[in-house]
Design a protein around this motif. Structure first.
Motif, PDB file in Angstrom:
ATOM      1  N   SER A 181       3.153   7.784  -6.746  1.00 36.83           N
ATOM      2  CA  SER A 181       2.924   7.257  -5.399  1.00 36.83           C
ATOM      3  C   SER A 181       4.258   6.792  -4.837  1.00 36.83           C
ATOM      4  CB  SER A 181       1.914   6.098  -5.416  1.00 36.83           C
ATOM      5  OG  SER A 181       2.404   5.015  -6.178  1.00 36.83           O
ATOM      6  N   ALA A 187       5.775   3.991  -2.095  1.00 36.10           N
ATOM      7  CA  ALA A 187       5.560   2.840  -1.220  1.00 36.10           C
ATOM      8  C   ALA A 187       6.680   2.763  -0.186  1.00 36.10           C
ATOM      9  CB  ALA A 187       5.506   1.560  -2.042  1.00 36.10           C
ATOM     10  N   GLN A 188       6.497   1.907   0.799  1.00 38.30           N
ATOM     11  CA  GLN A 188       7.464   1.764   1.885  1.00 38.30           C
ATOM     12  C   GLN A 188       8.862   1.421   1.371  1.00 38.30           C
ATOM     13  OE1 GLN A 188       6.509   1.799   5.576  1.00 38.30           O
ATOM     14  NE2 GLN A 188       8.663   2.352   5.482  1.00 38.30           N
ATOM     15  N   LYS A 230       7.977   6.229   8.987  1.00 41.58           N
ATOM     16  CA  LYS A 230       8.065   5.397   7.793  1.00 41.58           C
ATOM     17  C   LYS A 230       8.683   6.118   6.596  1.00 41.58           C
ATOM     18  CE  LYS A 230       3.870   2.778   8.963  1.00 41.58           C
ATOM     19  NZ  LYS A 230       2.514   2.384   8.507  1.00 41.58           N
ATOM     20  N   GLY A 288      -1.483   7.137   3.068  1.00 41.56           N
ATOM     21  CA  GLY A 288      -2.017   5.788   3.223  1.00 41.56           C
ATOM     22  C   GLY A 288      -1.218   4.959   4.209  1.00 41.56           C
ATOM     23  N   ASP A 289      -1.638   3.742   4.421  1.00 40.87           N
ATOM     24  CA  ASP A 289      -0.966   2.783   5.298  1.00 40.87           C
ATOM     25  C   ASP A 289      -0.796   3.325   6.720  1.00 40.87           C
ATOM     26  OD1 ASP A 289       0.104   0.303   5.811  1.00 40.87           O
ATOM     27  OD2 ASP A 289       2.132   0.836   5.194  1.00 40.87           O
ATOM     28  N   MET A 294       0.847  -1.204   0.000  1.00 43.01           N
ATOM     29  CA  MET A 294       0.000   0.000   0.000  1.00 43.01           C
ATOM     30  C   MET A 294       0.878   1.248   0.000  1.00 43.01           C
ATOM     31  SD  MET A 294      -3.008   1.001   2.693  1.00 43.01           S
ATOM     32  CE  MET A 294      -4.049   2.428   2.407  1.00 43.01           C
ATOM     33  N   ALA A 295       0.479   2.246  -0.784  1.00 41.63           N
ATOM     34  CA  ALA A 295       1.268   3.473  -0.894  1.00 41.63           C
ATOM     35  C   ALA A 295       1.186   4.298   0.383  1.00 41.63           C
ATOM     36  CB  ALA A 295       0.784   4.299  -2.080  1.00 41.63           C
ATOM     37  N   LEU A 296       2.321   4.901   0.753  1.00 39.77           N
ATOM     38  CA  LEU A 296       2.342   5.823   1.882  1.00 39.77           C
ATOM     39  C   LEU A 296       1.789   7.185   1.474  1.00 39.77           C
ATOM     40  CD1 LEU A 296       5.883   5.036   3.350  1.00 39.77           C
ATOM     41  CD2 LEU A 296       3.676   4.260   4.219  1.00 39.77           C
ATOM     42  N   TYR A 318      -2.940  12.043  -1.028  1.00 41.60           N
ATOM     43  CA  TYR A 318      -3.465  11.162   0.007  1.00 41.60           C
ATOM     44  C   TYR A 318      -2.327  10.513   0.786  1.00 41.60           C
ATOM     45  CZ  TYR A 318      -7.637  11.309  -3.001  1.00 41.60           C
ATOM     46  OH  TYR A 318      -8.693  11.712  -3.767  1.00 41.60           O
ATOM     47  N   THR A 330       0.124   9.212  -2.128  1.00 40.94           N
ATOM     48  CA  THR A 330      -0.323   9.172  -3.521  1.00 40.94           C
ATOM     49  C   THR A 330      -0.714  10.564  -3.964  1.00 40.94           C
ATOM     50  OG1 THR A 330      -1.179   6.911  -3.252  1.00 40.94           O
ATOM     51  CG2 THR A 330      -1.980   8.179  -5.146  1.00 40.94           C
TER      52      THR A 330
END
Length: 225
Positions: free
Chosen positions: A25, A27-28, A151, A63-64, A1-3, A61, A5
């Motif tokens: 986006s 990601a981690q 993160k 996320g995560d 899941m993207a952190l 946005y 976006t």
């Protein structure tokens, strides 16, 4: 899941866009480098990712479970920043201020000490920050940013103005932080180092803005612009 976006994001001032229709986006596992000419909106975009700049169009946005105050941020170096009259330990500890407490806790102090050790500046703890070399100051400010980073770490031209040896060392530090599990987003003009270090590239002043893997970026030829 993207952190994070970004969807069709346009940013600017007084209604005039400096960067338009950006989509990407993070990601981690990503190490994203943002490149482009001076004035192309790179720093503005990073401020928007931190919630410090409103978009003219589009949305950003998180996320995560990521929160804005859990993103570490190292802004561009400035005379004000480098002439800060405080000890190294005080500068690093100030990275815990976004935790919305009036006083530093034992956990804050433990975290600051841990990040000074990570950045190898523990022996400078009592030194005055403004008396340090440029490379030492950047390590201290990076330790400060790590006090917020859960993160993700955002870096705005972290090697600008540093000599070549210190620049190489700082890139190694950032790469190690990425390997330890932090997503990294870095603004840079150093394209040769960018394509060595990063997993993804965002070129903001291409038309449309390019976002993709380093391999795909090299195939576009944009790195030669």
């Amino acid at each position: 899941m993207a952190l994070i976006t970004c969807e069709h994001v346009s940013l600017g001032y007084e209604g005039r866009a400096v960067v338009s229709d950006v989509q990407f986006s993070v990601a981690q596992s990503d190490y994203l480098c943002i490149v482009g000419e001076n004035g192309s909106g790179k720093s503005t975009l990073m401020r928007a990712m931190l919630g410090l700049q409103k978009s003219l169009k589009g949305k950003i946005y998180l996320g995560d479970g990521l929160k804005k105050n859990e993103i570490g941020y190292l802004p561009q170096r400035s005379a004000h920043q480098t002439d800060f009259p405080a000890s190294v330990s005080e500068v690093v500890l100030s990275g815990c201020l976004n935790r919305k407490r009036l006083f530093y806790s034992k956990e804050d102090k433990r975290l600051a000490a841990q990040n000074m050790e990570r950045m190898e500046v523990s022996d400078l703890a009592k030194r005055c920050f403004r008396e340090l070399s440029g490379g030492q100051q950047q390590r201290v400010l990076l330790a400060r940013a790590l006090c917020s980073a859960k993160k993700m770490l955002l870096l705005d031209e972290p090697t600008a103005g540093l000599d070549p040896k210190v620049t190489v060392e700082l890139y190694e530090v950032i790469q190690n932080l990425h390997k330890q599990g932090l997503a990294v987003v870095m603004i840079s003009h150093d394209i040769p180092s960018v394509v060595r270090e990063a997993t993804h590239i965002l070129h903001v002043d291409s038309e449309p803005p390019f976002w993709g893997s380093v391999q795909d970026y090299m195939e576009t030829g944009l790195q030669n612009r």
